[in-house]
Design a protein around this motif. Sequence first.
Motif, PDB file in Angstrom:
ATOM      1  N   SER A 140       0.804  -1.236   0.000  1.00 35.71           N
ATOM      2  CA  SER A 140       0.000   0.000   0.000  1.00 35.71           C
ATOM      3  C   SER A 140       0.837   1.288   0.000  1.00 35.71           C
ATOM      4  CB  SER A 140      -0.974   0.043   1.185  1.00 35.71           C
ATOM      5  OG  SER A 140      -1.762  -1.128   1.199  1.00 35.71           O
ATOM      6  N   SER A 187      -3.298   5.282   4.818  1.00 32.82           N
ATOM      7  CA  SER A 187      -3.880   5.958   5.984  1.00 32.82           C
ATOM      8  C   SER A 187      -4.876   5.032   6.651  1.00 32.82           C
ATOM      9  CB  SER A 187      -4.636   7.226   5.551  1.00 32.82           C
ATOM     10  OG  SER A 187      -3.755   8.236   5.172  1.00 32.82           O
ATOM     11  N   ASP A 189      -8.230   4.530   9.121  1.00 37.66           N
ATOM     12  CA  ASP A 189      -9.493   5.269   9.047  1.00 37.66           C
ATOM     13  C   ASP A 189      -9.497   6.556   9.855  1.00 37.66           C
ATOM     14  OD1 ASP A 189     -10.482   3.413   7.352  1.00 37.66           O
ATOM     15  OD2 ASP A 189     -11.617   2.281   8.878  1.00 37.66           O
ATOM     16  N   GLY A 193      -7.064  10.894   4.481  1.00 32.55           N
ATOM     17  CA  GLY A 193      -6.648  10.045   3.364  1.00 32.55           C
ATOM     18  C   GLY A 193      -7.490  10.308   2.134  1.00 32.55           C
ATOM     19  N   TRP A 194      -6.983   9.860   1.013  1.00 32.12           N
ATOM     20  CA  TRP A 194      -7.649  10.006  -0.278  1.00 32.12           C
ATOM     21  C   TRP A 194      -7.589   8.672  -1.000  1.00 32.12           C
ATOM     22  CZ3 TRP A 194      -4.696  13.612   2.174  1.00 32.12           C
ATOM     23  CH2 TRP A 194      -5.236  14.893   2.324  1.00 32.12           C
ATOM     24  N   ALA A 195      -8.617   8.408  -1.812  1.00 23.75           N
ATOM     25  CA  ALA A 195      -8.630   7.175  -2.606  1.00 23.75           C
ATOM     26  C   ALA A 195      -7.516   7.232  -3.639  1.00 23.75           C
ATOM     27  CB  ALA A 195      -9.985   7.041  -3.297  1.00 23.75           C
ATOM     28  N   SER A 196      -6.849   6.083  -3.843  1.00 23.95           N
ATOM     29  CA  SER A 196      -5.771   6.035  -4.829  1.00 23.95           C
ATOM     30  C   SER A 196      -5.700   4.624  -5.394  1.00 23.95           C
ATOM     31  CB  SER A 196      -4.435   6.396  -4.168  1.00 23.95           C
ATOM     32  OG  SER A 196      -3.873   5.249  -3.544  1.00 23.95           O
ATOM     33  N   ARG A 200      -6.626   3.667   0.141  1.00 22.77           N
ATOM     34  CA  ARG A 200      -6.776   4.981   0.757  1.00 22.77           C
ATOM     35  C   ARG A 200      -5.453   5.364   1.421  1.00 22.77           C
ATOM     36  NH1 ARG A 200      -8.189   6.927   5.695  1.00 22.77           N
ATOM     37  NH2 ARG A 200      -9.341   8.898   5.743  1.00 22.77           N
ATOM     38  N   ARG A 202      -2.216   8.853   1.799  1.00 28.82           N
ATOM     39  CA  ARG A 202      -1.843  10.276   1.762  1.00 28.82           C
ATOM     40  C   ARG A 202      -0.428  10.393   1.207  1.00 28.82           C
ATOM     41  NH1 ARG A 202      -1.077   8.097   6.740  1.00 28.82           N
ATOM     42  NH2 ARG A 202       0.518   8.939   8.130  1.00 28.82           N
TER      43      ARG A 202
END
Length: 467
Positions: A140, A187, A189, A193-196, A200, A202
């Motif tokens: 990840s 990240s 929960d 964070g952002w979806a990628s 998820r 950063r």
Amino acid sequence: MKLRLYNTLSRRIEDFVPMDPARITMYVCGPTVYNYIHVGNARPAVVFGLLARLLRRNCGTLVYARNITDVDDKINAAARDAGVPIATITTRYAQAYHDDLARLGVDAPDLVPHATAHIAEIIAMCETLIASGHAYAAESHVLFNVDSFAGYGKLSGRSTEDMIAGARVEVAPYKKNPADFVLWKPSTDDLPGWASPWGRGRPGWHIECSAMAAAHLGETIDIHAGGNDLMFPHHENEVAQSTCAHGGKIFARYWLHNGMLTFGGRKMSKSLGNVMVLHELLEKYPAEVLRLLLLRAHYRQPLDWSDSTLAQARSTLDGWYGVLRDRADVEVAAAEETVPEAFEAALCDDINTPAAFAILAGLADAARQASNAADRHRSKAALLGAAHLVGLLHENAETWFKQTESGAAIDAAWVQGLLDARQAARAARDFARADQIRKELAEHNVVIEDSAEGVRWKVASTSESSS
Ligand SMILES: [Zn+2]
């Protein structure tokens, strides 16, 4: 006028030649906004803000970007401690950063990109780097593959072995090479964070600056600047990411680095308890005293911050404001101010502020000694023009002397009332009463000067009143 700058990349002073004088580009690394900055972080903003003025005056049209890092583990920790969303912390301290720098006389840059507003560009840059074999995804994370870039270490002059030995390289099982650095991380929960494509997460810190510089200034920029402490790993990593993401194009043509602040000869650090917070210093000292001290040493040298260097800066400004007060009757309109060529030439010689301030002291002497009306006007116009270029002598000279050490105004009406009473006592030949009033004022640090022009007063600095 020709501008010459020390380029960390070549380790020598070079003529500055922009790629396109119609659009000169400069990027300066800004703060991570989780608290008030310490005064050392104000040095690049002040020094490179002055450079921005010189570029605009001498080289062409400048686009100057100074970023805000608004996603970071320190911010997460501060938000958790305060029990608020990270945006509450970042908004508060980004605003404080801009406000405090404005008080220091730093011009706002043209662009203030925020990392969290560039997540799409950051993810796209990670994908480009993975596609070209310069980065890889593992557990990840996305990591930069240091072995894929032959130029790694060139900016900071470090070998890969040195870099691995350095404590700042984090060893992790998912890294191919311990020197590989994080572009993206997962990240949990409870973290921003952002979806990628890697789940998820950063961004890592370094990729933010590469993505923001490319988004706003282009793939190759003229000048990249920041503190010495950022040279490795931050700037080294920016070079690697940007060069590899842009097909080998040079990232920044000129790299500038400012020296660090010391306090009484020792490094400023939280563990030594000697960190000077800019926001607090601005409550204690006139902003121009802080600005002069930040500019007084050459920007590449270490700068020692102490009570005595602060007192010296205050006393230098007292001298220059004293000239302006003596020449208050000489009217100089803003349009009449002139910047002497030798003064600007010193600044254009790798921002040689020590040489420039020596010239400024000479200009103050000339204005003090000028004996006829034309000379008085000419010399005051030169003093003001030079001082204003470096962001000094913007205060009213009378007001300058009537502020306390902290820059707070003293009650002028109260002082004037006592001065009038003293004059009346003297007129009545009651010298004991006149002397008593002088002493009362002295207890409030107000010093009376009887001069040919009448009675004047000022607030003494601590060094004066204690000596
Ligand atoms: Zn940066």
